[in-house]
Design a protein around this motif. Sequence first.
Motif, PDB file in Angstrom:
ATOM      1  N   THR A 246      -9.140  37.307  14.529  1.00 20.29           N
ATOM      2  CA  THR A 246     -10.626  36.880  13.819  1.00 20.29           C
ATOM      3  C   THR A 246     -11.642  38.009  14.323  1.00 20.29           C
ATOM      4  OG1 THR A 246     -11.112  35.752  16.133  1.00 20.29           O
ATOM      5  CG2 THR A 246      -9.963  34.432  14.305  1.00 20.29           C
ATOM      6  N   GLY A 247     -11.187  38.698  15.366  1.00 21.74           N
ATOM      7  CA  GLY A 247     -12.333  39.796  15.607  1.00 21.74           C
ATOM      8  C   GLY A 247     -12.102  40.885  14.718  1.00 21.74           C
ATOM      9  N   GLY A 248     -10.699  41.221  14.361  1.00 18.44           N
ATOM     10  CA  GLY A 248     -10.487  42.310  13.422  1.00 18.44           C
ATOM     11  C   GLY A 248     -10.825  41.790  12.057  1.00 18.44           C
ATOM     12  N   ALA A 249     -10.702  40.600  11.883  1.00 19.14           N
ATOM     13  CA  ALA A 249     -11.193  40.159  10.476  1.00 19.14           C
ATOM     14  C   ALA A 249     -12.792  40.306  10.316  1.00 19.14           C
ATOM     15  CB  ALA A 249     -10.932  38.493  10.298  1.00 19.14           C
ATOM     16  N   GLN A 250     -13.327  40.065  11.458  1.00 20.78           N
ATOM     17  CA  GLN A 250     -14.848  40.000  11.487  1.00 20.78           C
ATOM     18  C   GLN A 250     -15.194  41.561  11.009  1.00 20.78           C
ATOM     19  OE1 GLN A 250     -17.007  38.388  14.811  1.00 20.78           O
ATOM     20  NE2 GLN A 250     -19.214  39.051  14.083  1.00 20.78           N
ATOM     21  N   GLN A 251     -14.732  42.559  11.699  1.00 17.16           N
ATOM     22  CA  GLN A 251     -15.185  43.978  11.753  1.00 17.16           C
ATOM     23  C   GLN A 251     -14.851  44.632  10.239  1.00 17.16           C
ATOM     24  OE1 GLN A 251     -12.873  46.175  14.518  1.00 17.16           O
ATOM     25  NE2 GLN A 251     -14.080  45.381  16.281  1.00 17.16           N
ATOM     26  N   ALA A 252     -13.471  43.964   9.740  1.00 21.88           N
ATOM     27  CA  ALA A 252     -13.147  44.062   8.407  1.00 21.88           C
ATOM     28  C   ALA A 252     -14.116  43.559   7.165  1.00 21.88           C
ATOM     29  CB  ALA A 252     -11.823  43.681   7.883  1.00 21.88           C
ATOM     30  N   GLY A 253     -14.854  42.375   7.397  1.00 22.74           N
ATOM     31  CA  GLY A 253     -15.644  42.046   6.612  1.00 22.74           C
ATOM     32  C   GLY A 253     -16.881  42.617   6.782  1.00 22.74           C
TER      33      GLY A 253
ATOM     34  N   ASP B 105     -17.145  34.048   6.300  1.00 16.20           N
ATOM     35  CA  ASP B 105     -15.813  33.199   6.497  1.00 16.20           C
ATOM     36  C   ASP B 105     -15.125  34.009   8.021  1.00 16.20           C
ATOM     37  OD1 ASP B 105     -15.963  31.552   4.182  1.00 16.20           O
ATOM     38  OD2 ASP B 105     -14.695  32.804   3.369  1.00 16.20           O
ATOM     39  N   ALA B 106     -15.003  35.327   7.916  1.00 18.06           N
ATOM     40  CA  ALA B 106     -14.411  35.994   9.057  1.00 18.06           C
ATOM     41  C   ALA B 106     -15.373  35.952  10.345  1.00 18.06           C
ATOM     42  CB  ALA B 106     -14.478  37.372   8.550  1.00 18.06           C
ATOM     43  N   ALA B 107     -16.697  36.101  10.165  1.00 19.52           N
ATOM     44  CA  ALA B 107     -17.628  35.837  11.208  1.00 19.52           C
ATOM     45  C   ALA B 107     -17.572  34.424  11.784  1.00 19.52           C
ATOM     46  CB  ALA B 107     -19.058  36.328  10.915  1.00 19.52           C
ATOM     47  N   LEU B 108     -17.396  33.323  10.942  1.00 21.23           N
ATOM     48  CA  LEU B 108     -17.153  32.011  11.239  1.00 21.23           C
ATOM     49  C   LEU B 108     -16.163  31.724  12.078  1.00 21.23           C
ATOM     50  CD1 LEU B 108     -18.506  29.177  11.322  1.00 21.23           C
ATOM     51  CD2 LEU B 108     -17.491  28.704   9.120  1.00 21.23           C
ATOM     52  N   SER B 109     -15.113  32.170  11.551  1.00 16.38           N
ATOM     53  CA  SER B 109     -13.523  32.057  12.333  1.00 16.38           C
ATOM     54  C   SER B 109     -13.599  32.605  13.590  1.00 16.38           C
ATOM     55  CB  SER B 109     -12.489  32.883  11.482  1.00 16.38           C
ATOM     56  OG  SER B 109     -12.558  34.233  11.432  1.00 16.38           O
ATOM     57  N   ALA B 110     -14.571  33.499  13.777  1.00 20.01           N
ATOM     58  CA  ALA B 110     -14.481  34.256  15.065  1.00 20.01           C
ATOM     59  C   ALA B 110     -15.580  33.791  15.976  1.00 20.01           C
ATOM     60  CB  ALA B 110     -14.961  35.926  14.813  1.00 20.01           C
ATOM     61  N   GLY B 111     -16.194  32.911  15.576  1.00 24.04           N
ATOM     62  CA  GLY B 111     -17.230  31.955  16.265  1.00 24.04           C
ATOM     63  C   GLY B 111     -18.624  32.770  16.179  1.00 24.04           C
ATOM     64  N   SER B 112     -18.985  33.841  15.386  1.00 20.96           N
ATOM     65  CA  SER B 112     -20.181  34.394  15.222  1.00 20.96           C
ATOM     66  C   SER B 112     -21.031  33.698  14.466  1.00 20.96           C
ATOM     67  CB  SER B 112     -19.904  35.948  14.966  1.00 20.96           C
ATOM     68  OG  SER B 112     -18.953  36.603  16.013  1.00 20.96           O
TER      69      SER B 112
END
Length: 495
Positions: free
Chosen positions: A337-344, A363-370
Motif C-alpha cells: 500500500t505504501g508503494g501504491a500511494q507513492q506511485a499514485g 484509492d491508493a492513499a485510502l488503502s494505506a490509511g492516509s
Amino acid sequence: MRSRSKLRIAPAAAIALALAACAPEARQATEPFISENAEFVEIIGDARAEIEEGNLADAGKLYDQAREIEPENPALWVDIARLRFRGGEHKPALEAADYAIELGPQYGPALLLRAQLVRDAHGLKDALPWFEAAVQADPGNAEAMADYAATLGDLGRHQDMLEVVRELEKTAGKYPPVYYLQAVLAARAEKPVLARSLLAKSGMFQRGVPAALLLDALIDMQQDSPDTAVETLEQLAARQPGNARVQELLARALWLSGRDDELIERFGERATAADATPYLTMLVGRTYERRGEREAAAPLIEQALAAQTVQRVALAPVQGLPEQTARLRNMMASGSTGGAQQAGAQLVKQYAGSSDMHGLAGDAALSAGSYSVAFDNYAEAAKVRRAWPLARKIIAAYRAYGDDRAADTMLARALAGEPRNTEAALMLAERRVQAQDWQRASVLLDYVIALGAGNDPKVLDLRAVAAQGLEREEEALQFSARAEALRPGRLVRSQ
C-alpha cells in the motif's frame, strides 16, 4: 435441465434502464459554427476529422490555429473542452467549458456542455436547470433534448421524459436516440416486444453503441432469453472490463441461464475481492448454494447481507484495465500500500489535469490509511465526475476517519443527485435504523423495496426492525416472515 429460479435480490443495473450519460469527451461535436469566416470553419472541420481518426494532437494544433483567427468564439471553446476531456485533461477542459459560457451565456451547445458536466460532478437534479436552459436557448438541438429526456428518466420522472421525447420526435424526426429513449420507456413498462422493435429502429444496437447493447441484453432477460444476453454482455465486458454494472449483468444472465460452472469460473474469485459489489458476492454465493456446495455458499451470502462499514479500499486486479490502473491495483492487492500511494502521487504529478489519476491516487492513499491525502485526491476527482463508485469510497473514507456526519451528508447528497440508486438508499436507511429514527428508516426502506429490492432478506429484516421500533407488531411479523422465506437455503451459517 437446470432450474432458472429467480434471483432474490435485484441489481442496481437491472433497475436503471436509462440512456447512459456519455462523458463530454465521448461526444463528437456536430453543431454548426457561428462564424462567417470560411477559413476558420474549414480549420474546425479539419480538426473534427482528426478527432474522428483519433489524432488528438493534430486536432489540438488545428484548434490553436483557429484560436488565432477567432479567439472569442464560444463554439470553438466548446470543441476545445470536448477535445481536452477526450485526452484526459479534465481540469483544462473545465476551464475551457467555463470560458465558453462566459463568451456565450445563451449559446446552446455551451449550456449543454455545462449541463453534462454538472450531471457528472453534482448529480442529475442539479443538472436539470442547465438542460432546461440549453433546450430553451437552442430548441432545435436534438442532442440537448435527448440528454434532457434521459436525465428526467434517471430521476424517475417518466411522464416528463415521455413528453420531452414526443417533442423531440416532432422536431428531430428519425433521430436515433428518439427510438432508443422510447425503447427505454417500453422496457421499464415491462413491454419487451415493443422495446425490441424500437431499439431496432434506432440502429444503435447495430452500430455497437454500449448503452444500446446493455438495453438489448436487459430486454433479452425480460424475454427469458438469458443465453442471448450472455453473448451481448460478453462483448460489452470485453470492451469495458472495469464496468462493474456490466459485470453484474453478465453474472445475472449466466445465473438465469443456469450456467453455474461458467459463473463460478468467471466470477468466483472476483466475488471474494475487497471491492466486489454486494450483488455479485450474493450471486456467486447463491450459485454455490444451487450446486449444493453450502460451505462455499454460506460465507459469501453472509458477507453480502452483512451491514459493515468498509474501513479501507483494496482494489483487486481486473484483466484488461489501463496500465496505470492495473499496476496500482496489483500493488494494493499484494499489500504494497505504501508503494501504491507513492506511485499514485507520481501519477498525479505526471497527469495533473486528470481526474482519473486523482481518483487512483485517492484509492491508493485510502488503502494505506492516509485519509487526508485520500480526501484531497477524491475532492479533485469529484470536480469532474462524482459518480456513485467514487462517492461510496469517499463515504467509506469519512467513516474510517471517524467523521460519520460528513459521511452521512455525502450519502444524502448522493441519493438526492441519483434518486434511483438502490445501494445509496439502503445505506442511508441502515444509518436511520442505527440512529433508531424509525419513521425515516421505514420510509427509506419502503422506497428501497419499491426500487426492486423487495426480495432481499436484509432489506426485509431491517424493515421489520423499523416496524418494531414504531410498535407495529403485526407489520413487523409480516416482514420477518417474508425475510425468513427468502433466507439463503437454510444454510449452515458461518460461526
